[in-house]
Design a protein around this motif. Structure first.
Motif, PDB file in Angstrom:
ATOM      1  N   ARG A  36     -11.716  -8.110   3.024  1.00 49.08           N
ATOM      2  CA  ARG A  36     -10.976  -7.641   1.874  1.00 49.08           C
ATOM      3  C   ARG A  36     -11.353  -8.306   0.645  1.00 49.08           C
ATOM      4  NH1 ARG A  36      -4.513  -8.901   1.110  1.00 49.08           N
ATOM      5  NH2 ARG A  36      -4.148  -7.732  -0.809  1.00 49.08           N
ATOM      6  N   ASN A  40     -13.155  -5.966  -2.170  1.00 53.68           N
ATOM      7  CA  ASN A  40     -12.419  -6.015  -3.605  1.00 53.68           C
ATOM      8  C   ASN A  40     -13.538  -6.437  -4.703  1.00 53.68           C
ATOM      9  OD1 ASN A  40     -10.955  -7.343  -5.965  1.00 53.68           O
ATOM     10  ND2 ASN A  40      -9.327  -6.857  -4.727  1.00 53.68           N
ATOM     11  N   HIS A  44     -14.499  -3.653  -7.514  1.00 52.59           N
ATOM     12  CA  HIS A  44     -14.183  -3.575  -8.998  1.00 52.59           C
ATOM     13  C   HIS A  44     -15.652  -3.924  -9.756  1.00 52.59           C
ATOM     14  CE1 HIS A  44     -10.132  -4.370  -7.554  1.00 52.59           C
ATOM     15  NE2 HIS A  44      -9.597  -4.166  -8.769  1.00 52.59           N
ATOM     16  N   LEU A 359      -8.820  -9.889  -8.270  1.00 55.06           N
ATOM     17  CA  LEU A 359      -8.889 -10.270  -6.898  1.00 55.06           C
ATOM     18  C   LEU A 359      -7.440 -10.689  -6.321  1.00 55.06           C
ATOM     19  CD1 LEU A 359     -11.897 -12.928  -7.427  1.00 55.06           C
ATOM     20  CD2 LEU A 359     -11.886 -10.494  -6.573  1.00 55.06           C
ATOM     21  N   PRO A 360      -7.220 -10.131  -4.975  1.00 51.61           N
ATOM     22  CA  PRO A 360      -6.027 -10.408  -4.302  1.00 51.61           C
ATOM     23  C   PRO A 360      -5.625 -11.656  -4.434  1.00 51.61           C
ATOM     24  CG  PRO A 360      -7.464  -9.991  -2.694  1.00 51.61           C
ATOM     25  CD  PRO A 360      -8.351  -9.841  -4.016  1.00 51.61           C
ATOM     26  N   SER A 373      -2.738 -10.539  -9.093  1.00 46.86           N
ATOM     27  CA  SER A 373      -2.673  -9.677  -7.908  1.00 46.86           C
ATOM     28  C   SER A 373      -1.701  -8.568  -8.229  1.00 46.86           C
ATOM     29  CB  SER A 373      -2.338 -10.233  -6.623  1.00 46.86           C
ATOM     30  OG  SER A 373      -1.175 -11.002  -6.847  1.00 46.86           O
TER      31      SER A 373
END
Length: 374
Positions: A36, A40, A44, A359-360, A373
């Motif tokens: 993930r 990401n 981006h 970024l989460p 997030s």
């Protein structure tokens, strides 16, 4: 590994914020370092390449351009794979006809000319035909076909000939599909002289063995010839990996090139931006118009009758029959790129580079570059 993933970002962005992003990644819990996070960073990073952070349409136009380039890249790659396939010659077809009808020699098999994979106007493709191919007569370009014809039906009538043909094909190891019935000619609906019930039908049987495909046609009465056998090559297995590789490679190059041009024109003069946008829009129209016109027609054709071999990808894109709009589109896009090569205005001092990274679950030292997030 994450340092390599930063290659998704443009070079100036990496120099300005790369260390900050990596610091944020190192501060994250190890459990969050997975696919993930990698996706990401890549997603981006690719968005940052386009610049114009306040624009939403730039992503749409980048996708439109990337998809068109990917399709044409895949088409060219599959063409290269086809070019490496085994060429056809008349002697091979003569052997097939003799195997099916040893006592009924066919006529007009043709001479033992140069073997070919591609032909235009029935002759092997050569540089001498480049002007015909690209400037209006691309519809005459096709995969090579060799044919043999019969002036009389081997079994005397069409029903018996059709039954015996299918039996002989099966006995010789050919896989068959069909028969497909179609009108020998069309008439104007509603005309009192037009009676669909009286129109004779043509019959087509398709067969495949190895890398050979046969289209066998039994024509209606009072025609000459009454039957012919056409041989083409089956799709080489190399076409599929070549198409996938060509699609992905062209997509990546197109996205990066579009992003470079987008960032170059972002702070340019209004006239330069308007001119580049107009040329780009014209180029995309000239590229997509043949695709949107040809693809539905080829799809209807494929769903209307059985096929052992799908038409090659370039025909779905309208090429080379509609190569003239494609070439004009290339010129328009080249002119748009030429405008981006001109020196650009530098943003005001202290102005931040475009793009943002999310970024989460990121907070702390890298939040300025990574954001919060969502």
């Amino acid at each position: 590994m994450h340092r390599w993933l930063l290659l998704a970002y443009p070079r100036d962005y990496r120099r300005e914020r790369g260390a900050e992003i990596l610091e944020t990644v190192r501060d994250m819990a190890p459990a969050r370092r997975g696919p993930r996070l990698a996706l990401n960073l890549i997603g981006h990073g690719l968005r940052a390449r386009l610049g114009r952070p306040a624009s939403r349409s730039v992503v749409v136009w980048a996708t439109v351009c990337t998809l068109a380039c990917a399709l044409f890249g895949a088409s060219f790659a599959t063409w290269l794979a086809w070019a490496g396939s085994r060429p056809l010659d008349h002697g091979e077809l003569a052997g097939v006809v003799h195997q099916l009808y040893p006592g009924d020699p066919a006529g007009d098999i043709g001479d033992a000319g140069s073997p070919a994979v591609f032909v235009i106007y029935g002759s092997p493709l050569s540089w001498d035909a480049a002007s015909d191919l690209l400037l209006g007569d691309g519809g005459e370009y096709a995969l090579a076909t060799v044919a043999a014809s019969f002036d009389r039906l081997p079994a005397g009538d069409r029903a018996r000939t059709l039954d015996e043909l299918r039996q002989r094909l099966a006995a010789a190891g050919w896989e068959t599909r069909g028969p497909v019935y179609s009108n020998s000619y069309d008439c104007i609906p509603g005309d009192p002289r037009c009676d669909p019930a009286t129109i004779p039908s043509d019959i087509t049987v398709y067969a495949m063995r190895g890398d050979n495909v046969l289209d066998i046609h039994l024509y209606g009465p009072n025609t000459t010839p009454v039957m012919d056998i056409a041989m083409t090559r089956a799709t080489p297995w190399t076409v599929y990996p070549a198409g996938i590789a060509g699609f992905l490679t062209a997509a990546l190059v197109a996205w990066c090139l579009f992003g470079w041009a987008s960032r170059r024109t972002e702070h340019g003069t209004p006239l330069a931006r308007a001119s580049a946008n107009l040329l780009f829009g014209t180029g995309m129209f000239l590229w997509w118009a043949p695709i949107l016109f040809s693809a539905p027609l080829v799809l209807v054709h494929h769903t209307g009758e059985p096929h052992f071999r799908w038409h090659p990808l370039w025909e779905w894109l309208g090429q080379p029959a509609l190569s003239l709009p494609f070439l004009l589109g290339c010129l328009s896009l080249a002119a748009a790129l030429a405008l981006t090569v001109r020196p650009r205005r530098r943003p005001a001092a202290g102005r931040q580079l475009t793009g943002s990274t999310h970024l989460p679950g990121v907070h702390g030292p890298g939040s300025a570059a990574a954001g919060s997030s969502r």
